[in-house]
Design an enzyme around this catalytic site. Structure first.
Site, PDB file in Angstrom:
ATOM      1  N   THR A   1       0.789  -1.058  -0.118  1.00  0.00           N
ATOM      2  CA  THR A   1       0.082   0.146  -0.053  1.00  0.00           C
ATOM      3  C   THR A   1       0.760   1.264   0.105  1.00  0.00           C
ATOM      4  OG1 THR A   1      -1.556  -1.243   1.202  1.00  0.00           O
ATOM      5  CG2 THR A   1      -1.741   1.145   1.413  1.00  0.00           C
TER       6      THR A   1
ATOM      7  N   ARG B   1     -13.381  -7.281  -2.684  1.00  0.00           N
ATOM      8  CA  ARG B   1     -12.651  -7.286  -1.373  1.00  0.00           C
ATOM      9  C   ARG B   1     -12.261  -6.070  -1.028  1.00  0.00           C
ATOM     10  NH1 ARG B   1      -7.372  -5.874   0.353  1.00  0.00           N
ATOM     11  NH2 ARG B   1      -6.925  -7.184   2.156  1.00  0.00           N
TER      12      ARG B   1
ATOM     13  N   GLY C   1     -10.008  -3.941   1.918  1.00  0.00           N
ATOM     14  CA  GLY C   1      -9.052  -4.195   3.019  1.00  0.00           C
ATOM     15  C   GLY C   1      -9.187  -2.976   3.897  1.00  0.00           C
TER      16      GLY C   1
END
Length: 387
Positions: free
Chosen positions: A247, A275, A277
């Site tokens: 990230t 999805r 996170g």
């Protein structure tokens, strides 16, 4: 609270810093690229906090990595870069990418701009760099598509905004800020977030903008691995890409003592469509609160959500009266691995104390001090995992 020190951004423009190894030379806007001449590392490396012991040495008391920091960025936790397989050109590319982000944020602070503007500017640079898993460099999901997440937070009033699963915003961090400032919500997802950004004039792109060969190769290897194949070969470029998965994020403190944090990601390679996170989750991937810290996380997103990673660090500081480094160490090194995942955070206090604890083998990151010095760390031995 505002610092009593005279911030560096109140001074005239600073000269570019020439660095080597853990530092990188970056020209100021409009200047020609520097030559290959360098200065000894000891001449440029900021001194660690008084009494600091080696990161990762068992039994040592956590200490800040640096003091007098005004801005920091990260490019993901994982294995960082491997000295044995990373070419000098590849190393320079990563250091330059981190340093460009720091200089972009510095330009904001030099104009007495806000920490919020600074972290947004820094993250946009990282989103535009295909080396990092955010924006242009985002990984593919299991359907060979790109779904991007981002969040931003202001420490003075806990205002925050986030987007998740966007497919057409060129810079998701702009979408996150737009949600914060132009809506009554904190988090918008999917098509609604894309449409909201487009209606407010943000730059949109088609999915092919995010395509890179390295990310495609990573998806193919992930799918072959899922099928049980062990024959997938990786080029040096693809290997370096794999080593820097993660990230991007930024934290900053401005001349008024206000903190801000921002985080952006492309998620996990071969992730299930939909999805989400920790990156767009306030209190997990991003958190900023004046009086405690600004933090941006990278690592096992599901674990960072379950552990409310960044807000827990802030709470340990506020209610447990722990110093920044101790609180960050407690969460990142002691609590989160017990939940089954690793990673790291960059954490910055209002007094300029900075720490970057991580339980992963390495974490790409860098920071800018008040005097304009840029430090970048891309190899695991430059920032050993805490233990």
């Amino acid at each position: 609270m505002p610092s009593s020190r005279t911030p560096a951004w109140f001074l005239p423009s600073l000269l570019a810093v020439t660095v080597t190894a853990a530092l990188v030379a970056v020209p100021q806007a409009g200047e020609p690229a520097p030559s290959s001449s360098t200065v000894p590392l000891a001449a440029e490396q900021p001194k660690p906090a008084q009494g600091k012991t080696a990161q990762g040495k068992p039994g040592t008391k956590p200490r800040p990595d640096a003091r007098d920091v005004v801005l920091a960025v990260h490019g993901g936790a994982g294995a960082a870069l491997d000295r044995e397989t990373t070419t000098p050109a590849r190393e320079k590319a990563y250091r330059d990418g981190l340093a460009r982000a720091l200089r972009a944020g510095q330009q904001v602070l030099d104009r007495r701009g806000s920490s919020l503007d600074a972290v947004e500017a820094a993250v946009k640079v990282l989103e535009d760099d295909p080396l990092f898993n955010a924006g242009k460099g985002a990984v593919f999901n299991a359907d060979a598509a790109h779904e991007l997440d981002a969040s931003i937070m202001r420490g003075s009033d806990l205002a925050a905004g986030a987007v998740a699963g966007v497919r057409s915003l060129r810079n998701p961090i702009e979408g996150a800020r737009l949600v914060m400032e132009k809506s009554r919500h904190v988090l918008l997802a999917g098509e609604g977030a894309d449409d909201f950004g487009q209606r407010h004039g943000l730059t949109t792109v088609t999915q092919d903008y995010f395509w890179t060969q390295a990310r495609w190769d990573a998806l193919m290897r992930a799918k072959e691995t899922a099928r049980g194949s062990k024959t997938a070969a990786a080029s040096p470029e693809a290997l370096a890409d794999e080593q820097s998965k993660g990230t991007v994020g930024a934290v900053a403190v401005d001349g008024r003592g206000d903190l801000a944090a921002a985080t952006s990601t492309g998620g996990l390679t071969n992730k299930l469509p939909g999805r989400i996170g920790d990156s767009p989750v306030v209190g997990a991937g991003t958190y900023a609160k004046n009086g405690t810290l600004a933090a941006s996380a990278t690592g096992a997103g599901e674990v960072f959500i379950r552990g409310a990673a960044t807000s827990t660090i802030s709470n340990l500081m506020e209610f447990g009266r722990l110093p920044l480094a101790s609180a960050a160490y407690e969460v990142v090194v002691k609590r989160l691995p017990a939940l089954g995942g690793d990673g790291g955070v960059i954490a910055l206090g209002p007094d300029g104390d900075f720490d970057a604890p991580h339980s992963s083998p390495g974490m790409l990151h860098g920071y800018l001090t008040e005097d304009g010095t840029v430090v970048t760390k891309v190899f695991p031995d430059e920032s050993p995992a805490n233990s």
